[in-house]
Write an enzyme that holds these catalytic residues in place. Structure first.
Site, PDB file in Angstrom:
ATOM      1  N   GLY A   1      -8.098  -7.058   4.041  1.00 36.07           N
ATOM      2  CA  GLY A   1      -9.018  -7.086   5.178  1.00 36.07           C
ATOM      3  C   GLY A   1      -8.513  -7.837   6.394  1.00 36.07           C
ATOM      4  O   GLY A   1      -9.240  -7.988   7.366  1.00 36.07           O
TER       5      GLY A   1
ATOM      6  N   LYS B   1       0.831  -1.202   0.000  1.00 36.41           N
ATOM      7  CA  LYS B   1       0.000   0.000   0.000  1.00 36.41           C
ATOM      8  C   LYS B   1       0.865   1.251   0.000  1.00 36.41           C
ATOM      9  O   LYS B   1       0.683   2.154  -0.834  1.00 36.41           O
ATOM     10  CB  LYS B   1      -0.914  -0.032   1.235  1.00 36.41           C
ATOM     11  CG  LYS B   1      -2.104   0.875   1.154  1.00 36.41           C
ATOM     12  CD  LYS B   1      -2.963   0.757   2.413  1.00 36.41           C
ATOM     13  CE  LYS B   1      -3.750  -0.543   2.440  1.00 36.41           C
ATOM     14  NZ  LYS B   1      -4.414  -0.759   3.744  1.00 36.41           N
TER      15      LYS B   1
ATOM     16  N   ARG C   1      -3.027   3.295   8.400  1.00 37.76           N
ATOM     17  CA  ARG C   1      -3.392   2.138   7.579  1.00 37.76           C
ATOM     18  C   ARG C   1      -2.328   1.057   7.571  1.00 37.76           C
ATOM     19  O   ARG C   1      -1.153   1.343   7.428  1.00 37.76           O
ATOM     20  CB  ARG C   1      -3.629   2.600   6.128  1.00 37.76           C
ATOM     21  CG  ARG C   1      -4.486   3.826   6.023  1.00 37.76           C
ATOM     22  CD  ARG C   1      -4.523   4.377   4.609  1.00 37.76           C
ATOM     23  NE  ARG C   1      -5.184   3.474   3.684  1.00 37.76           N
ATOM     24  CZ  ARG C   1      -5.262   3.699   2.379  1.00 37.76           C
ATOM     25  NH1 ARG C   1      -4.684   4.775   1.860  1.00 37.76           N
ATOM     26  NH2 ARG C   1      -5.892   2.848   1.608  1.00 37.76           N
TER      27      ARG C   1
ATOM     28  N   CYS D   1      10.711 -38.956  -9.816  1.00 35.64           N
ATOM     29  CA  CYS D   1       9.408 -39.592  -9.962  1.00 35.64           C
ATOM     30  C   CYS D   1       8.575 -39.518  -8.688  1.00 35.64           C
ATOM     31  O   CYS D   1       7.511 -40.081  -8.601  1.00 35.64           O
ATOM     32  CB  CYS D   1       9.568 -41.047 -10.402  1.00 35.64           C
ATOM     33  SG  CYS D   1      10.499 -42.038  -9.229  1.00 35.64           S
TER      34      CYS D   1
ATOM     35  N   TYR E   1      14.392 -34.588 -16.533  1.00 33.55           N
ATOM     36  CA  TYR E   1      12.933 -34.633 -16.605  1.00 33.55           C
ATOM     37  C   TYR E   1      12.305 -34.742 -15.207  1.00 33.55           C
ATOM     38  O   TYR E   1      12.976 -35.111 -14.254  1.00 33.55           O
ATOM     39  CB  TYR E   1      12.459 -35.818 -17.466  1.00 33.55           C
ATOM     40  CG  TYR E   1      12.723 -37.181 -16.854  1.00 33.55           C
ATOM     41  CD1 TYR E   1      11.776 -37.769 -16.008  1.00 33.55           C
ATOM     42  CD2 TYR E   1      13.890 -37.872 -17.115  1.00 33.55           C
ATOM     43  CE1 TYR E   1      12.017 -39.009 -15.445  1.00 33.55           C
ATOM     44  CE2 TYR E   1      14.132 -39.107 -16.556  1.00 33.55           C
ATOM     45  CZ  TYR E   1      13.185 -39.672 -15.715  1.00 33.55           C
ATOM     46  OH  TYR E   1      13.423 -40.892 -15.140  1.00 33.55           O
TER      47      TYR E   1
ATOM     48  N   SER F   1      16.626 -42.049 -11.028  1.00 34.16           N
ATOM     49  CA  SER F   1      15.354 -41.360 -10.859  1.00 34.16           C
ATOM     50  C   SER F   1      15.189 -41.114  -9.372  1.00 34.16           C
ATOM     51  O   SER F   1      15.197 -42.052  -8.572  1.00 34.16           O
ATOM     52  CB  SER F   1      14.213 -42.220 -11.397  1.00 34.16           C
ATOM     53  OG  SER F   1      12.985 -41.576 -11.147  1.00 34.16           O
TER      54      SER F   1
ATOM     55  N   HIS G   1     -15.850  -8.705   0.661  1.00 33.55           N
ATOM     56  CA  HIS G   1     -14.874  -9.548   1.355  1.00 33.55           C
ATOM     57  C   HIS G   1     -14.935 -10.985   0.849  1.00 33.55           C
ATOM     58  O   HIS G   1     -13.916 -11.593   0.515  1.00 33.55           O
ATOM     59  CB  HIS G   1     -15.146  -9.496   2.868  1.00 33.55           C
ATOM     60  CG  HIS G   1     -14.264 -10.400   3.665  1.00 33.55           C
ATOM     61  ND1 HIS G   1     -14.645 -11.669   4.022  1.00 33.55           N
ATOM     62  CD2 HIS G   1     -13.014 -10.230   4.134  1.00 33.55           C
ATOM     63  CE1 HIS G   1     -13.655 -12.236   4.696  1.00 33.55           C
ATOM     64  NE2 HIS G   1     -12.656 -11.389   4.789  1.00 33.55           N
TER      65      HIS G   1
ATOM     66  N   MET H   1      -5.757  -7.150   8.304  1.00 31.79           N
ATOM     67  CA  MET H   1      -5.189  -6.324   9.370  1.00 31.79           C
ATOM     68  C   MET H   1      -6.068  -5.091   9.565  1.00 31.79           C
ATOM     69  O   MET H   1      -7.170  -5.037   9.070  1.00 31.79           O
ATOM     70  CB  MET H   1      -3.750  -5.985   9.038  1.00 31.79           C
ATOM     71  CG  MET H   1      -2.862  -7.228   9.064  1.00 31.79           C
ATOM     72  SD  MET H   1      -1.159  -6.872   8.711  1.00 31.79           S
ATOM     73  CE  MET H   1      -1.246  -6.259   7.060  1.00 31.79           C
TER      74      MET H   1
ATOM     75  N   ARG I   1      -3.077  -1.373  -6.546  1.00 31.02           N
ATOM     76  CA  ARG I   1      -2.127  -2.491  -6.547  1.00 31.02           C
ATOM     77  C   ARG I   1      -2.432  -3.337  -7.774  1.00 31.02           C
ATOM     78  O   ARG I   1      -3.534  -3.229  -8.338  1.00 31.02           O
ATOM     79  CB  ARG I   1      -2.275  -3.329  -5.275  1.00 31.02           C
ATOM     80  CG  ARG I   1      -3.588  -4.033  -5.215  1.00 31.02           C
ATOM     81  CD  ARG I   1      -3.847  -4.715  -3.898  1.00 31.02           C
ATOM     82  NE  ARG I   1      -5.294  -4.857  -3.763  1.00 31.02           N
ATOM     83  CZ  ARG I   1      -5.929  -5.016  -2.632  1.00 31.02           C
ATOM     84  NH1 ARG I   1      -5.277  -5.014  -1.494  1.00 31.02           N
ATOM     85  NH2 ARG I   1      -7.236  -5.138  -2.624  1.00 31.02           N
TER      86      ARG I   1
END
Ligand code: ADP
Ligand code: MG
Ligand code: MG
Length: 891
Positions: free
Chosen positions: A99, A21, A90, A844, A864, A776, A451, A101, A335
């Site tokens: 919402g 903020k 704030r 895996c 992979y 693997s 909310h 805090m 934001r």
């Protein structure tokens, strides 16, 4: 240390220090947008306060200096009786926690300055007293823990006394009296009077915002969203502007695009003659933002201009809070906005078309978790179920479940294994546990910015909002002549906003249909399918990791291949020994002579060969890793207790139960204190003669058969649970003999490799690589044995405590523990490759489909990952993201 920054000193990249903020207020200030003056106290100050319990040394003086600057800029002093400056205090963390805090508005106001505020507002006494009662209410709740209901009750009493329903029907005299009542409530609960010194108010409010970092709901939210515990919140102190000064004032929230679908357009809610909190709380019904064009065309036009500026600047969807004070527009927050999974994909694709970002950036802007959400099922409406109501589709998805009316019940019923839909008039932060527990959320009030909507979208939970045709009672709700009681089943569609009675069946989502190949992205009118297609295609081009699948059946293999799998990374052979083959396995285990054992193996072998042939066929041309049998043998036998009872009963009756008795003896013989660490994997292969040989032969014969059909088999034989190279060498020697015999020089390549799942194997990988053509990583076992945790025992027993204590932020079985297990993976990769440069490396364990772990495997240089068929697209996307996150971002 500097604890306080003017808005002009900050910028959007300082979110860690100034909170999102504060950083964005600074950014907007520097863009020349109309932001009220103010300053931000850093998260550093918060952290020090939380650690020591007192305001850090020097903070008070710094605040004093910045307050003076603010007073000068505004030409007013904080709480001045004749012409008071008021401020908001704030909260705002680096990562948005909507919402969760606290924020206190109208700080600085007191008995002495109410008249001054009224004069400032052109003699509007009602406004001044309303502002004052709001301050006492918010300050009481937030700073001094006065129960909010007490204020609500006093407000209701005032309205009842006057015989009115709405807050706005209370006049100045009523509100003045209400202030008296509020002050009495305050004194009763705190044991002292409401503080009149403006600076004391400010300091206490700042501390309360610091403390709200540790509010219960904030802690819960962070755990749910995996936000670190130690960030702390910044505190922004902002000169108040007033949306509650009459019909030419108001407050609203807006998105620069639709956060639900991602489509461009004007999107938001506006509430005339109101102060900030009123919109988000959903207390009064808002009007769509478009209506502002009629109410205040100038402000509306300016707002649209600003929204375009912000989008161009942030190159993304922004959400904003604004207030209009007597026709003058003020920006109070912006934001980069939260959005649904679908919107994330469509917005990224649109922004590429608008030339704001490139395809690499589009791939960075979406996540595997979002893609997974888009693969959730949808309602199947082919039976044309009639909705009982239609409201705002606030967060997409299809959820059916039993209706509950409180967060508490939601949690209780969910814990008892029921699917529930939480139905509320509106939600507030205290409902969070219930929202987490519920499959879906339905509210009768509030829009897409309420909310419920914001939190549900963040959690990826189905939510329908603002269903104003329903009336919510304590234990039932009514709609269109129906009464739905607690426990009745309803279905809510968060995409369309429709609500159905009873259970509606579900079908594949469009995105799954696309992956299945049933939707051609070129012809699909669906912007989402086209966006997913473009982004997946680009991710595939960019990724270095291959993606295979874990599949034991031809059907799973086929689906995974449609989803983009590039082979099988793990075929577990265990299931091939179950069902009607159990009897053969029992014979194998009970065999006392070589001949009996050979007979049992000979019976199993053709069955196994057919299984492998089906898999190799499905994956024709691609590698198929088959793991030789792994679990302890007793898993194939009946439970000890059952057998013992059976035998005892038979004896009692004087009957013979030779077979059961033999079996009982075998089970007793094989009983292990800790089977996970007992006779399994390669150990079993070395102890039961012919078992591995039979499987190797079956694989080899299947490969030869496929080659004879003209196919291209690429089988890979994987030996489980190896801890020492000698184990592997022994198995390898036997396997090579069989391969020479069956495959001979037919040209079918068969690799032999091992799982790395025992810590000793990871630490002696250089030796093991001498006998292995591939590794693997079995990260499930490697995690179990690395931590010494038996997964089945620990997750339910004490992981909650470990998470609470922050020993880990997420279960190491869910997301790979980079420091410990990850280090073993790196050691084994490096030393294995040093010994054998062309060693193939894969993973895996279930981590192969976990986004964060995929990034780790990319960084560690594996070839992979392998995961369940449904996770294959997620792994493809995350592998692509890992590659582009390495690359510099453009713009
Ligand atoms: P949250 O993070 O919960 O949105 P905010 O700090 O944004 O909390 O503030 C709550 C509400 O008060 C918002 O609607 C905001 O726009 C409004 N608000 C905050 N500061 C001011 C101010 N200085 N003047 C007017 N309204 C404000
Ligand atoms: Mg806000
Ligand atoms: Mg294992």
């Amino acid at each position: 240390m500097k604890f306080v920054y003017e808005f002009a000193e900050g910028n959007k990249d300082l979110a860690d220090l100034l909170g999102g903020k504060g950083a964005n207020l600074a950014e907007m200030t520097n863009l020349g947008l109309p932001v009220p003056a103010g300053f931000t106290i850093t998260t550093q100050a918060c952290k020090q306060y939380l650690a020591s319990g007192v305001r850090p040394a020097g903070l008070d003086d710094e605040i004093g200096a910045h307050l003076s600057t603010l007073e000068e800029a505004m030409g007013r002093r904080l709480g001045d009786p004749h012409d008071p400056l008021l401020v908001s205090v704030r909260s705002g963390a680096a990562i948005s926690m909507p919402g969760m805090m606290e924020t206190v508005l109208n700080v600085g106001l007191g008995d002495a300055s109410v008249a001054g505020l009224a004069a400032q507002a052109g003699g509007d006494e009602r406004f001044a007293w309303d502002s004052y009662r709001r301050l006492i209410q918010m300050f009481g709740k937030t700073v001094c823990d006065v129960p909010g209901e007490e204020f609500e009750d006093a407000l209701d009493a005032a309205k009842a006394a006057k015989g009115v329903r709405d807050d706005v029907d209370l006049d100045a005299a009523d509100l003045r009296e209400l202030v008296g009542a509020f002050q009495a409530v305050f004194a009763k609960h705190t044991g002292h009077e409401f503080p009149q010194d403006p600076r004391e108010q400010l300091d206490l409010a700042v501390e309360a915002v610091f403390r709200s970092w540790n509010a219960k709901r904030a802690v819960l939210y962070r755990r749910q969203e995996r936000i670190p515990e130690d960030l702390g919140t910044a505190v922004s102190v902002v000169a108040m502007v007033f949306g509650n000064l009459g019909a030419d004032s108001g407050t609203g929230v807006a998105f620069t695009r639709d956060p639900g679908t991602g489509e461009p357009g004007i999107y938001g809610d506006y509430l005339a003659n109101a102060q900030g909190e009123d919109v988000v709380a959903g207390i009064r019904n808002t009007v769509p933002l478009e209506d502002l064009e009629r109410l205040d065309p100038d402000s509306y036009a300016e707002l649209l201009r600003i929204m375009a500026t912000l989008e161009g600047h942030y190159r993304d969807l922004c959400d904003i809070e604004f207030t209009i004070e007597r026709g003058k527009l003020w920006m109070l927050q912006t934001r980069v906005g939260k959005r649904t999974a679908a919107a994330a994909f469509t917005i990224a694709a649109h922004l590429v078309d608008e030339e704001m970002i490139d395809m690499d950036e589009a791939v960075r802007r979406v996540t595997g978790a979002q893609l997974a959400q888009l693969m959730f099922p949808r309602f199947d409406l082919s039976d044309e179920p009639q909705p009982v109501t239609r409201a705002v589709g606030a967060s997409p998805g299809a959820a059916s479940g039993e209706v509950v009316f409180t967060a508490e019940h939601a949690v209780q019923r969910a814990e008892a294994g029921h699917r529930v839909i939480l139905v509320r008039r509106e939600t507030n932060p205290d409902d969070l546990p219930g929202m987490i527990a519920a499959r879906g959320i339905l509210t009768s009030r509030g829009g897409k910015t309420s909310h419920a909507a914001v939190v549900a979208r963040g959690m990826g939970k189905t939510c329908v909002c603002g269903a104003d045709e329903i009336t919510v009672g304590e234990r039932e709700f009514t709609v269109a002549g129906h009464t739905i009681a607690e426990g009745d089943v309803i279905s809510v569609d968060g995409t369309t906003g429709r609500v159905y009675l009873g259970e509606v069946p579900v079908r594949d989502s469009e995105v799954v249909q696309y992956f299945e190949g049933d939707l051609d992205p070129a012809n699909a009118n669906d912007p989402l399918v086209s966006a997913v297609h473009r982004i997946m295609t680009h991710a595939d081009e960019r990724r270095r990791l291959l993606v295979r699948t874990n599949a034991d059946t031809a059907a799973d293999a086929a689906r995974a291949r449609r989803f983009g799998a590039q082979g099988i990374g793990l075929c577990r052979t265990e299931h091939m020994f179950l069902g009607d083959r159990r009897e053969l396995v029992e014979k194998l285990i009970l065999a006392t002579t070589d001949a009996d054992r050979q007979a049992a193996l000979a019976a199993l072998q053709p069955l196994q060969r057919d299984d492998f042939l089906a898999l190799l066929r499905e994956m024709n041309g691609l590698p198929v890793t088959v793991r030789l049998i792994d679990p302890p043998l007793h898993e194939f036998l009946p439970a000890l207790e059952d057998l013992a009872v059976h035998v005892a009963v038979a004896r009692e009756r004087g009957e013979r139960a030779t077979r059961q008795e033999q079996m009982l003896a075998a089970v007793r013989r094989m009983h292990e204190q800790n089977p996970m660490l007992g006779l399994r994997g390669v150990r079993l292969g070395l102890v039961v003669p012919g078992l591995f040989a039979m499987q190797v032969r079956a694989i080899a014969e299947a490969a030869v058969a496929l080659a004879a059909e003209g196919g291209t088999p690429r089988p890979e034989i994987m030996v489980p649970l190896v801890g020492a190279v000698q184990e592997l060498e022994t198995v390898r020697a036997e396997a090579e003999k069989i391969l020479a015999e069956v495959v001979g020089d037919s040209g079918v390549p068969v690799l032999i490799g091992t799982m790395i799942e025992v810590p000793r194997a990871a630490l002696t990988a250089g030796q093991i690589a001498e006998a292995a053509e591939f590794f693997s990583f079995g990260t499930n076992d490697l995690t179990q044995m690395g931590w010494g945790f038996s997964r089945d025992d620990v997750e339910g027993a004490f992981f909650w405590r470990y998470l609470e204590l922050g020993i880990f932020g997420i279960s190491p079985f869910e997301s790979l523990d980079r420091d410990g297990v990850g280090r073993m993976v790196r050691i084994a990769s490096d030393e294995g490759r040093a010994a054998r440069p062309d060693l193939k490396l894969g993973v895996c364990g279930e981590h192969g489909g976990d986004p964060d772990s995929v990034h780790f495997f990319h960084e560690a240089g594996l070839d992979y990952v392998s995961c369940s068929p449904f996770r294959v697209p997620v792994a493809r996307l995350e592998a692509g993201r890992a590659a582009v996150l390495d690359a510099p971002s453009v713009g």
